[in-house]
Design a protein around this motif. Structure first.
Motif, PDB file in Angstrom:
ATOM      1  N   GLN A 118       0.820  -1.211   0.000  1.00 39.77           N
ATOM      2  CA  GLN A 118       0.000   0.000   0.000  1.00 39.77           C
ATOM      3  C   GLN A 118       0.855   1.262   0.000  1.00 39.77           C
ATOM      4  OE1 GLN A 118      -1.131  -2.770   1.937  1.00 39.77           O
ATOM      5  NE2 GLN A 118      -2.515  -3.053   0.205  1.00 39.77           N
ATOM      6  N   ALA A 119       1.891   1.307   0.829  1.00 38.53           N
ATOM      7  CA  ALA A 119       2.712   2.513   0.927  1.00 38.53           C
ATOM      8  C   ALA A 119       3.432   2.823  -0.380  1.00 38.53           C
ATOM      9  CB  ALA A 119       3.717   2.372   2.069  1.00 38.53           C
ATOM     10  N   SER A 120       3.882   1.790  -1.091  1.00 38.97           N
ATOM     11  CA  SER A 120       4.693   1.998  -2.289  1.00 38.97           C
ATOM     12  C   SER A 120       3.972   2.793  -3.363  1.00 38.97           C
ATOM     13  CB  SER A 120       5.142   0.655  -2.857  1.00 38.97           C
ATOM     14  OG  SER A 120       4.023  -0.136  -3.239  1.00 38.97           O
ATOM     15  N   ALA A 121       2.653   2.766  -3.357  1.00 39.83           N
ATOM     16  CA  ALA A 121       1.898   3.511  -4.359  1.00 39.83           C
ATOM     17  C   ALA A 121       2.122   5.008  -4.261  1.00 39.83           C
ATOM     18  CB  ALA A 121       0.407   3.209  -4.218  1.00 39.83           C
ATOM     19  N   HIS A 122       2.646   5.473  -3.141  1.00 41.20           N
ATOM     20  CA  HIS A 122       2.804   6.911  -2.906  1.00 41.20           C
ATOM     21  C   HIS A 122       4.233   7.398  -3.129  1.00 41.20           C
ATOM     22  CE1 HIS A 122      -1.245   7.277  -1.075  1.00 41.20           C
ATOM     23  NE2 HIS A 122      -1.028   6.014  -0.791  1.00 41.20           N
ATOM     24  N   PHE A 123       5.164   6.491  -3.415  1.00 42.07           N
ATOM     25  CA  PHE A 123       6.569   6.858  -3.542  1.00 42.07           C
ATOM     26  C   PHE A 123       7.057   6.789  -4.989  1.00 42.07           C
ATOM     27  CE2 PHE A 123       6.286   5.542   0.901  1.00 42.07           C
ATOM     28  CZ  PHE A 123       7.002   6.561   1.535  1.00 42.07           C
ATOM     29  N   ARG A 124       8.075   7.590  -5.284  1.00 40.65           N
ATOM     30  CA  ARG A 124       8.839   7.432  -6.525  1.00 40.65           C
ATOM     31  C   ARG A 124      10.111   6.680  -6.156  1.00 40.65           C
ATOM     32  NH1 ARG A 124      10.204  12.811  -9.162  1.00 40.65           N
ATOM     33  NH2 ARG A 124       8.330  12.508 -10.411  1.00 40.65           N
ATOM     34  N   SER A 157      10.438  16.469  -2.244  1.00 43.30           N
ATOM     35  CA  SER A 157       9.362  15.758  -1.578  1.00 43.30           C
ATOM     36  C   SER A 157       9.922  14.557  -0.810  1.00 43.30           C
ATOM     37  CB  SER A 157       8.330  15.265  -2.591  1.00 43.30           C
ATOM     38  OG  SER A 157       7.399  14.386  -1.973  1.00 43.30           O
ATOM     39  N   ASN A 158       9.422  14.337   0.399  1.00 42.89           N
ATOM     40  CA  ASN A 158       9.826  13.158   1.158  1.00 42.89           C
ATOM     41  C   ASN A 158       9.297  11.872   0.550  1.00 42.89           C
ATOM     42  OD1 ASN A 158      11.262  14.680   2.985  1.00 42.89           O
ATOM     43  ND2 ASN A 158       9.608  14.798   4.472  1.00 42.89           N
ATOM     44  N   PHE A 159       8.389  11.974  -0.415  1.00 42.93           N
ATOM     45  CA  PHE A 159       7.911  10.794  -1.147  1.00 42.93           C
ATOM     46  C   PHE A 159       8.828  10.437  -2.315  1.00 42.93           C
ATOM     47  CE2 PHE A 159       3.652  11.904   0.697  1.00 42.93           C
ATOM     48  CZ  PHE A 159       3.414  10.684   1.321  1.00 42.93           C
ATOM     49  N   ASN A 160       9.808  11.303  -2.604  1.00 36.85           N
ATOM     50  CA  ASN A 160      10.740  11.041  -3.699  1.00 36.85           C
ATOM     51  C   ASN A 160      11.972  10.332  -3.154  1.00 36.85           C
ATOM     52  OD1 ASN A 160      12.098  11.194  -6.239  1.00 36.85           O
ATOM     53  ND2 ASN A 160      13.245  12.937  -5.443  1.00 36.85           N
ATOM     54  N   LEU A 161      12.281   9.165  -3.688  1.00 34.92           N
ATOM     55  CA  LEU A 161      13.414   8.369  -3.219  1.00 34.92           C
ATOM     56  C   LEU A 161      14.488   8.227  -4.291  1.00 34.92           C
ATOM     57  CD1 LEU A 161      11.311   5.490  -1.581  1.00 34.92           C
ATOM     58  CD2 LEU A 161      12.080   7.627  -0.521  1.00 34.92           C
ATOM     59  N   VAL A 162      14.456   9.086  -5.294  1.00 35.80           N
ATOM     60  CA  VAL A 162      15.360   8.971  -6.446  1.00 35.80           C
ATOM     61  C   VAL A 162      16.205  10.238  -6.549  1.00 35.80           C
ATOM     62  CG1 VAL A 162      15.512   8.677  -8.942  1.00 35.80           C
ATOM     63  CG2 VAL A 162      13.725   7.488  -7.659  1.00 35.80           C
ATOM     64  N   GLY A 163      17.503  10.056  -6.813  1.00 35.75           N
ATOM     65  CA  GLY A 163      18.385  11.193  -7.034  1.00 35.75           C
ATOM     66  C   GLY A 163      19.275  11.481  -5.841  1.00 35.75           C
ATOM     67  N   ALA A 164      20.414  12.115  -6.126  1.00 37.88           N
ATOM     68  CA  ALA A 164      21.397  12.386  -5.080  1.00 37.88           C
ATOM     69  C   ALA A 164      20.870  13.328  -4.013  1.00 37.88           C
ATOM     70  CB  ALA A 164      22.665  12.971  -5.709  1.00 37.88           C
ATOM     71  N   ALA A 165      19.953  14.215  -4.373  1.00 35.63           N
ATOM     72  CA  ALA A 165      19.459  15.212  -3.428  1.00 35.63           C
ATOM     73  C   ALA A 165      18.188  14.775  -2.699  1.00 35.63           C
ATOM     74  CB  ALA A 165      19.207  16.537  -4.151  1.00 35.63           C
ATOM     75  N   GLN A 166      17.698  13.566  -2.983  1.00 35.52           N
ATOM     76  CA  GLN A 166      16.463  13.121  -2.322  1.00 35.52           C
ATOM     77  C   GLN A 166      16.698  12.965  -0.819  1.00 35.52           C
ATOM     78  OE1 GLN A 166      15.784   9.973  -0.807  1.00 35.52           O
ATOM     79  NE2 GLN A 166      17.834   9.135  -1.157  1.00 35.52           N
ATOM     80  N   VAL A 167      15.640  13.203  -0.060  1.00 35.47           N
ATOM     81  CA  VAL A 167      15.728  13.109   1.397  1.00 35.47           C
ATOM     82  C   VAL A 167      14.716  12.109   1.962  1.00 35.47           C
ATOM     83  CG1 VAL A 167      16.638  15.438   1.694  1.00 35.47           C
ATOM     84  CG2 VAL A 167      14.168  15.080   1.646  1.00 35.47           C
ATOM     85  N   GLY A 168      13.974  11.439   1.082  1.00 29.75           N
ATOM     86  CA  GLY A 168      12.933  10.540   1.548  1.00 29.75           C
ATOM     87  C   GLY A 168      13.464   9.383   2.370  1.00 29.75           C
ATOM     88  N   LYS A 169      14.572   8.774   1.927  1.00 25.29           N
ATOM     89  CA  LYS A 169      15.112   7.623   2.652  1.00 25.29           C
ATOM     90  C   LYS A 169      15.611   8.028   4.033  1.00 25.29           C
ATOM     91  CE  LYS A 169      16.520   5.257  -1.600  1.00 25.29           C
ATOM     92  NZ  LYS A 169      17.680   4.844  -2.448  1.00 25.29           N
ATOM     93  N   SER A 170      16.314   9.154   4.109  1.00 21.61           N
ATOM     94  CA  SER A 170      16.804   9.592   5.413  1.00 21.61           C
ATOM     95  C   SER A 170      15.649   9.974   6.328  1.00 21.61           C
ATOM     96  CB  SER A 170      17.778  10.763   5.257  1.00 21.61           C
ATOM     97  OG  SER A 170      17.164  11.875   4.650  1.00 21.61           O
ATOM     98  N   SER A 171      14.581  10.530   5.758  1.00 22.75           N
ATOM     99  CA  SER A 171      13.430  10.893   6.577  1.00 22.75           C
ATOM    100  C   SER A 171      12.777   9.656   7.169  1.00 22.75           C
ATOM    101  CB  SER A 171      12.423  11.689   5.743  1.00 22.75           C
ATOM    102  OG  SER A 171      12.992  12.926   5.329  1.00 22.75           O
ATOM    103  N   LEU A 172      12.610   8.606   6.381  1.00 22.97           N
ATOM    104  CA  LEU A 172      11.963   7.389   6.872  1.00 22.97           C
ATOM    105  C   LEU A 172      12.813   6.680   7.922  1.00 22.97           C
ATOM    106  CD1 LEU A 172      10.550   6.123   3.475  1.00 22.97           C
ATOM    107  CD2 LEU A 172       9.184   6.906   5.419  1.00 22.97           C
ATOM    108  N   THR A 173      14.130   6.595   7.695  1.00 23.91           N
ATOM    109  CA  THR A 173      14.984   5.993   8.721  1.00 23.91           C
ATOM    110  C   THR A 173      14.997   6.858   9.970  1.00 23.91           C
ATOM    111  OG1 THR A 173      16.983   7.044   7.808  1.00 23.91           O
ATOM    112  CG2 THR A 173      16.439   4.824   7.018  1.00 23.91           C
ATOM    113  N   GLY A 174      14.929   8.178   9.790  1.00 25.10           N
ATOM    114  CA  GLY A 174      14.857   9.075  10.945  1.00 25.10           C
ATOM    115  C   GLY A 174      13.586   8.881  11.749  1.00 25.10           C
ATOM    116  N   MET A 175      12.481   8.555  11.076  1.00 22.99           N
ATOM    117  CA  MET A 175      11.236   8.300  11.796  1.00 22.99           C
ATOM    118  C   MET A 175      11.373   7.083  12.705  1.00 22.99           C
ATOM    119  SD  MET A 175       8.411   9.075   8.819  1.00 22.99           S
ATOM    120  CE  MET A 175       8.661  10.468   7.723  1.00 22.99           C
ATOM    121  N   ARG A 176      12.126   6.088  12.268  1.00 20.74           N
ATOM    122  CA  ARG A 176      12.354   4.924  13.124  1.00 20.74           C
ATOM    123  C   ARG A 176      13.139   5.329  14.373  1.00 20.74           C
ATOM    124  NH1 ARG A 176      14.190  -0.638  10.713  1.00 20.74           N
ATOM    125  NH2 ARG A 176      13.400  -1.171  12.793  1.00 20.74           N
ATOM    126  N   LEU A 177      14.153   6.168  14.196  1.00 21.42           N
ATOM    127  CA  LEU A 177      14.909   6.639  15.358  1.00 21.42           C
ATOM    128  C   LEU A 177      14.016   7.444  16.295  1.00 21.42           C
ATOM    129  CD1 LEU A 177      18.420   8.059  15.682  1.00 21.42           C
ATOM    130  CD2 LEU A 177      16.528   9.549  16.296  1.00 21.42           C
TER     131      LEU A 177
END
Length: 291
Positions: A118-124, A157-177
């Motif tokens: 379900q979540a993947s539908a919202h991400f690039r 966008s935090n939903f964008n996981l593509v490209g050197a400047a994307q911040v989505g992955k760091s945001s999601l791992t940060g949410m776990r912390l």
């Protein structure tokens, strides 16, 4: 006298693996002394290592700035994941959902969440995998990110996981912390900040660099002399780190932003931006320093 006695800036990373070259932690106290890097136990920081430092070694009354997005866009559509019945109602519930989906993933990783049916539908995602609910162009933005654009910054966008400047992955791992921190440290603006004790805020390291005179689009500093010139700027007013030659840009981001936090931590308007409603504070959060 400052409300805080210490100031820390953490350049975060969402990269896969147990140790992250992209994580840097810098600290400074009150006054003008140069900020210093906090050394990890090994060669590089791990995300779990940062969590342990926050819970066992953090000096008292520290303002901690994290360079990550602690929430996803909500205000534009009234939900993080429109159409998904498990879409959380606020940021802390979002952190809990990310943790629940990724609980068996090591190193505070978040790949399990972005690959969730379900979540993947919202991400690039990589490989041309753009979810049907991602939207168009750059993707959905939080209100604070729209304010960043108005200030001439270039948020992703935090939903964008593509490209050197994307911040989505760091945001999601940060949410776990943040979820694992629980109520040990308040996280502004989701939680009230008391008159003493430590607290966490979201930072955007480019804000500090631009304030120090770095041109937009050239905020990364990889030379110690350039970093010291930025630290000496009137809005930072810090002693330099010294030395010659190159410096890692993650380290320079953290060092400069720690010193910037020291100068701006008691600026009352930064704690009360006009667009920060109770709903946005509860769901999306805000970047400290964005007006």
């Amino acid at each position: 006298m400052s409300r805080f006695a210490h100031f820390a800036a953490i350049d975060w990373s969402g990269a896969v693996g147990p140790f992250q070259r992209g994580i840097a932690v810098a600290m400074c106290g009150t006054g003008r002394a140069a900020p210093v890097l906090v050394a990890p136990r090994g060669r590089h920081w791990s995300r779990e290592g940062v969590l342990a430092w926050l819970t066992t070694a953090l000096p008292p009354d520290t303002l901690i700035g994290f360079d990550l997005g602690p929430a996803l866009p909500f205000a534009d559509q009234g939900a993080y994941f429109p159409g998904w019945h498990e879409s959380p109602a606020d940021a802390r519930a979002l952190w809990a959902l990310v943790e629940a989906v990724c609980v068996d993933e090591p190193h505070l990783g978040a790949t399990s969440f972005v690959d969730h049916p379900q979540a993947s539908a919202h991400f690039r995602r990589h490989g041309g995998r753009t979810g049907a609910a991602f939207g168009h162009g750059r993707g959905r933005l939080r209100v604070t990110e729209e304010a960043q654009q108005a200030q001439g910054l270039n948020p992703y966008s935090n939903f964008n996981l593509v490209g050197a400047a994307q911040v989505g992955k760091s945001s999601l791992t940060g949410m776990r912390l943040l979820h694992r921190l629980g109520d040990r440290l308040p996280v502004w603006p989701f939680d009230p900040i008391g008159t003493n004790g430590s607290a966490i805020v979201e930072i955007y390291t480019s804000l500090a660099a631009i304030a120090a005179g770095r041109p937009r689009g050239r905020t990364k500093m990889r030379d110690r002399a350039i970093l010291d010139a930025a630290l000496a700027a009137p809005v930072i007013d810090s002693a330099g780190v010294g030395g010659d030659g190159p410096i890692d840009d993650h380290a320079s981001d953290a060092l400069l932003t720690a010193a910037w936090l020291r100068r701006h931590a008691d600026c009352a308007p930064l704690w009360a931006p006009g667009a920060l409603s109770c709903t946005i504070a509860r769901t999306e959060g805000w970047t400290f320093g964005v007006s």
